[in-house]
Scaffold this motif. Structure first.
Motif, PDB file in Angstrom:
ATOM      1  N   MET A  25       0.809  -1.216   0.000  1.00  0.00           N
ATOM      2  CA  MET A  25       0.000   0.000   0.000  1.00  0.00           C
ATOM      3  C   MET A  25       0.847   1.272   0.000  1.00  0.00           C
ATOM      4  O   MET A  25       0.645   2.179  -0.818  1.00  0.00           O
ATOM      5  N   TYR A  26       1.820   1.351   0.888  1.00  0.00           N
ATOM      6  CA  TYR A  26       2.494   2.624   1.125  1.00  0.00           C
ATOM      7  C   TYR A  26       3.875   2.759   0.494  1.00  0.00           C
ATOM      8  O   TYR A  26       4.388   3.868   0.388  1.00  0.00           O
ATOM      9  N   ARG A  27       4.478   1.676   0.084  1.00  0.00           N
ATOM     10  CA  ARG A  27       5.771   1.822  -0.593  1.00  0.00           C
ATOM     11  C   ARG A  27       5.638   2.677  -1.861  1.00  0.00           C
ATOM     12  O   ARG A  27       6.389   3.645  -2.042  1.00  0.00           O
ATOM     13  N   PRO A  28       4.695   2.350  -2.755  1.00  0.00           N
ATOM     14  CA  PRO A  28       4.579   3.200  -3.950  1.00  0.00           C
ATOM     15  C   PRO A  28       4.154   4.625  -3.634  1.00  0.00           C
ATOM     16  O   PRO A  28       4.567   5.566  -4.328  1.00  0.00           O
ATOM     17  N   MET A  29       3.343   4.820  -2.586  1.00  0.00           N
ATOM     18  CA  MET A  29       2.931   6.178  -2.233  1.00  0.00           C
ATOM     19  C   MET A  29       4.126   7.003  -1.763  1.00  0.00           C
ATOM     20  O   MET A  29       4.290   8.163  -2.163  1.00  0.00           O
ATOM     21  N   ALA A  30       4.977   6.403  -0.904  1.00  0.00           N
ATOM     22  CA  ALA A  30       6.159   7.123  -0.424  1.00  0.00           C
ATOM     23  C   ALA A  30       7.095   7.475  -1.575  1.00  0.00           C
ATOM     24  O   ALA A  30       7.609   8.587  -1.671  1.00  0.00           O
ATOM     25  N   LEU A  31       7.285   6.526  -2.489  1.00  0.00           N
ATOM     26  CA  LEU A  31       8.166   6.771  -3.628  1.00  0.00           C
ATOM     27  C   LEU A  31       7.552   7.774  -4.603  1.00  0.00           C
ATOM     28  O   LEU A  31       8.264   8.556  -5.235  1.00  0.00           O
ATOM     29  N   ALA A  32       6.232   7.782  -4.709  1.00  0.00           N
ATOM     30  CA  ALA A  32       5.566   8.755  -5.573  1.00  0.00           C
ATOM     31  C   ALA A  32       5.665  10.162  -5.000  1.00  0.00           C
ATOM     32  O   ALA A  32       5.853  11.134  -5.733  1.00  0.00           O
ATOM     33  N   LEU A  33       5.529  10.270  -3.684  1.00  0.00           N
ATOM     34  CA  LEU A  33       5.537  11.585  -3.050  1.00  0.00           C
ATOM     35  C   LEU A  33       6.930  12.190  -2.979  1.00  0.00           C
ATOM     36  O   LEU A  33       7.132  13.359  -3.332  1.00  0.00           O
ATOM     37  N   LYS A  38       5.788  11.973   9.297  1.00  0.00           N
ATOM     38  CA  LYS A  38       4.988  13.196   9.249  1.00  0.00           C
ATOM     39  C   LYS A  38       4.402  13.452   7.867  1.00  0.00           C
ATOM     40  O   LYS A  38       3.226  13.828   7.750  1.00  0.00           O
ATOM     41  N   ILE A  39       5.186  13.252   6.822  1.00  0.00           N
ATOM     42  CA  ILE A  39       4.698  13.549   5.477  1.00  0.00           C
ATOM     43  C   ILE A  39       3.531  12.637   5.102  1.00  0.00           C
ATOM     44  O   ILE A  39       2.488  13.094   4.623  1.00  0.00           O
ATOM     45  N   ILE A  40       3.706  11.331   5.291  1.00  0.00           N
ATOM     46  CA  ILE A  40       2.638  10.399   4.924  1.00  0.00           C
ATOM     47  C   ILE A  40       1.383  10.686   5.743  1.00  0.00           C
ATOM     48  O   ILE A  40       0.262  10.656   5.220  1.00  0.00           O
ATOM     49  N   PHE A  63      -0.314   2.941  -9.579  1.00  0.00           N
ATOM     50  CA  PHE A  63       0.729   2.664  -8.591  1.00  0.00           C
ATOM     51  C   PHE A  63       1.118   1.199  -8.679  1.00  0.00           C
ATOM     52  O   PHE A  63       0.296   0.345  -9.022  1.00  0.00           O
ATOM     53  N   SER A  64       2.374   0.907  -8.348  1.00  0.00           N
ATOM     54  CA  SER A  64       2.823  -0.479  -8.327  1.00  0.00           C
ATOM     55  C   SER A  64       3.873  -0.675  -7.241  1.00  0.00           C
ATOM     56  O   SER A  64       4.928  -0.024  -7.274  1.00  0.00           O
ATOM     57  N   PRO A  65       3.613  -1.565  -6.287  1.00  0.00           N
ATOM     58  CA  PRO A  65       4.604  -1.829  -5.236  1.00  0.00           C
ATOM     59  C   PRO A  65       5.686  -2.806  -5.679  1.00  0.00           C
ATOM     60  O   PRO A  65       6.677  -2.988  -4.976  1.00  0.00           O
ATOM     61  N   ASP A  66       5.486  -3.442  -6.837  1.00  0.00           N
ATOM     62  CA  ASP A  66       6.421  -4.475  -7.305  1.00  0.00           C
ATOM     63  C   ASP A  66       7.270  -3.936  -8.453  1.00  0.00           C
ATOM     64  O   ASP A  66       6.830  -3.111  -9.248  1.00  0.00           O
ATOM     65  N   GLY A  67       8.497  -4.405  -8.551  1.00  0.00           N
ATOM     66  CA  GLY A  67       9.370  -3.949  -9.616  1.00  0.00           C
ATOM     67  C   GLY A  67       9.930  -2.565  -9.338  1.00  0.00           C
ATOM     68  O   GLY A  67      10.121  -2.171  -8.179  1.00  0.00           O
ATOM     69  N   VAL A  68      10.129  -1.785 -10.410  1.00  0.00           N
ATOM     70  CA  VAL A  68      10.804  -0.485 -10.281  1.00  0.00           C
ATOM     71  C   VAL A  68       9.930   0.667 -10.772  1.00  0.00           C
ATOM     72  O   VAL A  68      10.438   1.738 -11.097  1.00  0.00           O
ATOM     73  N   ILE A  69       8.598   0.464 -10.824  1.00  0.00           N
ATOM     74  CA  ILE A  69       7.710   1.507 -11.355  1.00  0.00           C
ATOM     75  C   ILE A  69       6.646   1.869 -10.318  1.00  0.00           C
ATOM     76  O   ILE A  69       5.459   1.624 -10.521  1.00  0.00           O
ATOM     77  N   PRO A  70       7.042   2.520  -9.222  1.00  0.00           N
ATOM     78  CA  PRO A  70       6.081   2.795  -8.140  1.00  0.00           C
ATOM     79  C   PRO A  70       4.890   3.651  -8.552  1.00  0.00           C
ATOM     80  O   PRO A  70       3.778   3.472  -8.041  1.00  0.00           O
ATOM     81  N   VAL A  71       5.090   4.590  -9.476  1.00  0.00           N
ATOM     82  CA  VAL A  71       3.970   5.408  -9.959  1.00  0.00           C
ATOM     83  C   VAL A  71       4.189   5.665 -11.446  1.00  0.00           C
ATOM     84  O   VAL A  71       5.303   5.941 -11.882  1.00  0.00           O
TER      85      VAL A  71
END
Length: 462
Positions: free
Chosen positions: A171-179, A190-192, A320-328
C-alpha cells in the motif's frame, strides 16, 4: 529602486516557484527580473521537445485535488481548463497481473473513503481494521498529530501500531516513492500522515488530474508570457555564482560571467542544493539557518517514457505499483490527449507510458538500456497477458541527480521560513515551510508566502 521608480526584485530560479513569485510581484507593481541557469524554464515541472518532436517531461506530473493554490494561479493565467480530472480512484498494479483499486463515495469526509476500506478486494479485513485503528489519533487530532511523529520513519510508525509489512509494502511503498522518491523505511512519518490527514478531511483532495498536454505549453510558458507581457525581464542561460552579503543585507548577486546584478529585494527560488552553492561563508557564519540547510540533501529521480507498438493498459488515470521499479506511472496515451503522437505522427490505440522509476539511488549507476529493460520487465510482470509480444518503439530516460529534498525524520523543524533573517532576502521552494512540501502545490504556496513577505517589507499591499 529601479530606473522606473519602482521597488526592484531579483528572482533566482525559473521553476514554478520563481515564475509564480514573478507573477505575484509584477502584479503588485514591482520591477521584476528573473534569471534561470538552464536553457528552459519550469524546474521540476519542465518539459521539452526532443529532436524527433516528442514532448519529454522531467517527471510524472499528477495534479492532486488538494492543490487549490495551484489552480487559483492557473485560473489567473487562463490555463485551468487544461487540467483533465480523472475518476476519483487509485489503482494498484502488482506482479503476476494482480491489481486492486481504492474507490470513493460522494459522501462527507471521512466517509467518502469507506469503499477503500471495505471493498478493495485485496487486503484482508484484519489488515484494513488494524490500519484503520492506527489512524484514530490522526482522525481525532487532525493536523496537530503528524508533527508529533516526525521523529519516526513511516515504517517505524506503522509497526508501532501493528501494521504488517505486507500492507506497508503493497500500500504505502509506492505512495512514499511517488511523493518523495524514498521508501517508507526512510521517509518521515509526518509527510505520509499529513497527506493522509488531508485525504481524510477533504473529499476531493485525493482526486487526480493530468494536463491535456505538455506542462511547458499549459503552465510554464503561459506564466512566462504573462510576466513578460507586464514588463518583467526573464532570462535563461544565466547562472548565479554567489550572493553578496555586507553583514546586514544582500547587495547584489555575482554571476558566473563576472557580472553583478543588484535589486532592492532578492528572492531565491533555487532548489536547495543550488541555494547552498550561492550562499557565501560570511552569511552562513552570521545566520545559522544557512548552515542548517547545508544538511539538506537532494533525492535522485529517474523518469522513463516508453512507446509500445500495442495498447497494454486502458486505464485513464495514475497507476501505482509496489512491485518492480515503477512505483507510480501513467499511460499518457490515455491520460493526455496531446501526447498521442510519435515522431510527429498520430499514435493511437497504443500505450505511451511515463514512469517514475525508483528508488532511483539504486539505479543511477545503470545504463539507460538496463533501466529501460527493468522497467519493461516490471510492465510485463504487471500485465502478463496484455504485454505479450509488445515491442518498444521508442524510449527515453531522464536522470535528475538531485531533485526534491530528502524528508528524513527530524528534518521538518529545520525547514526555513520564506522570510530569511536577512532583511532583503527571501526564499521560495518545496524545502521551505508550507504544507505541500516539494510539489507543484508547495512551489506555488511558498512563492505566495515569499511574495507576501517582500510586499510587507516594501510597504506594499499584498
Amino acid at each position: 529602486m529601479s530606473s522606473t521608480g519602482k521597488k526592484s526584485v531579483l528572482i533566482l530560479g525559473g521553476g514554478l516557484a520563481g515564475l509564480t513569485a514573478a507573477k505575484r510581484l509584477i502584479d503588485r507593481g514591482f520591477d521584476v527580473k528573473l534569471i534561470e541557469k538552464r536553457n528552459i524554464f519550469g524546474g521540476k515541472v519542465s518539459s521539452w521537445q526532443d529532436g524527433e518532436g516528442d514532448w519529454i517531461e522531467s517527471g510524472t506530473h499528477c495534479f492532486f485535488g488538494a492543490y487549490d493554490v495551484l489552480y487559483d494561479l492557473m485560473r489567473e493565467i487562463g490555463t485551468y481548463d487544461a487540467v483533465l480530472w480523472k475518476k476519483h480512484e487509485l489503482t494498484y498494479t502488482l506482479a503476476k497481473g494482480e491489481n486492486f483499486t481504492f474507490r470513493t463515495w460522494k459522501a462527507p469526509s471521512p466517509f467518502h473513503l469507506t469503499p477503500a476500506i471495505i471493498a478493495n478486494n485485496y487486503f484482508s479485513f484484519s489488515e484494513m481494521f488494524t490500519f484503520t485503528k492506527a489512524l484514530i489519533p490522526l482522525v481525532l487530532k487532525r493536523d496537530k498529530y503528524p508533527p508529533t511523529q516526525d521523529h519516526l520513519t513511516f515504517a517505524e510508525w506503522a509497526k508501532n501500531f501493528g501494521v504488517k509489512d505486507r500492507f506497508l509494502q503493497k500500500m504505502y511503498r509506492p505512495m512514499a516513492l511517488a511523493l518523495k522518491f524514498i521508501p517508507p523505511e526512510e521517509i518521515t512519518a509526518k509527510i505520509i500522515l499529513d497527506v493522509t490527514e488531508v485525504f481524510l478531511r477533504i473529499p476531493h483532495a485525493s482526486r487526480m488530474g493530468f494536463l491535456k498536454g505538455a506542462p511547458d505549453q499549459h503552465l510554464i510558458q503561459p506564466l512566462v508570457n504573462y510576466v513578460t507581457d507586464k514588463g518583467a525581464v526573464v532570462q535563461k542561460d544565466i547562472k548565479a555564482k554567489s550572493l553578496m552579503f555586507d553583514g546586514e543585507k544582500i547587495t547584489g548577486v555575482e554571476l558566473t560571467n563576472g557580472e553583478v546584478l543588484s535589486a532592492d529585494y532578492y528572492l531565491s527560488a533555487l532548489p536547495i542544493h543550488n541555494l547552498n552553492k550561492v550562499v557565501p561563508e560570511n552569511l552562513r557564519q552570521k545566520h545559522s539557518v544557512f548552515e542548517t540547510i547545508r544538511s539538506f540533501k537532494g533525492v535522485p529521480v529517474i523518469s522513463v517514457q516508453i512507446w509500445y507498438d500495442k495498447q497494454i493498459s486502458d486505464i485513464d488515470n495514475v497507476l501505482f505499483s509496489p512491485d518492480g521499479v515503477i512505483p507510480v506511472y501513467a499511460d499518457l496515451a490515455n491520460t493526455t490527449p496531446e501526447y498521442r503522437t510519435l515522431r510527429g505522427k498520430p499514435y493511437k490505440g497504443k500505450s505511451r507510458f511515463e514512469f517514475c522509476v525508483g528508488p532511483a539511488k539504486e539505479l543511477m549507476r545503470l545504463s539507460d538500456e538496463e533501466i529501460v529493460k527493468r522497467v519493461h520487465e516490471s510492465i510485463c510482470d504487471c500485465y502478463p497477458n496484455e504485454s505479450k509480444g509488445a515491442k518498444i518503439l521508442k524510449s527515453t530516460v531522464v536522470r535528475i541527480p538531485q531533485s526534491v529534498y530528502a524528508p528524513l525524520p527530524n528534518f521538518d523543524a529545520k525547514r526555513p521560513p520564506q522570510k530569511s533573517p536577512v532583511k532583503n532576502l527571501f526564499l521560495a521552494g518545496g524545502f521551505t515551510q508550507q504544507p505541500y512540501y516539494d510539489s507543484m502545490g508547495g512551489a506555488v504556496f511558498s512563492a505566495n508566502l515569499a511574495s507576501e513577505g517582500i510586499c510587507n517589507a516594501a510597504g506594499v499591499k499584498y
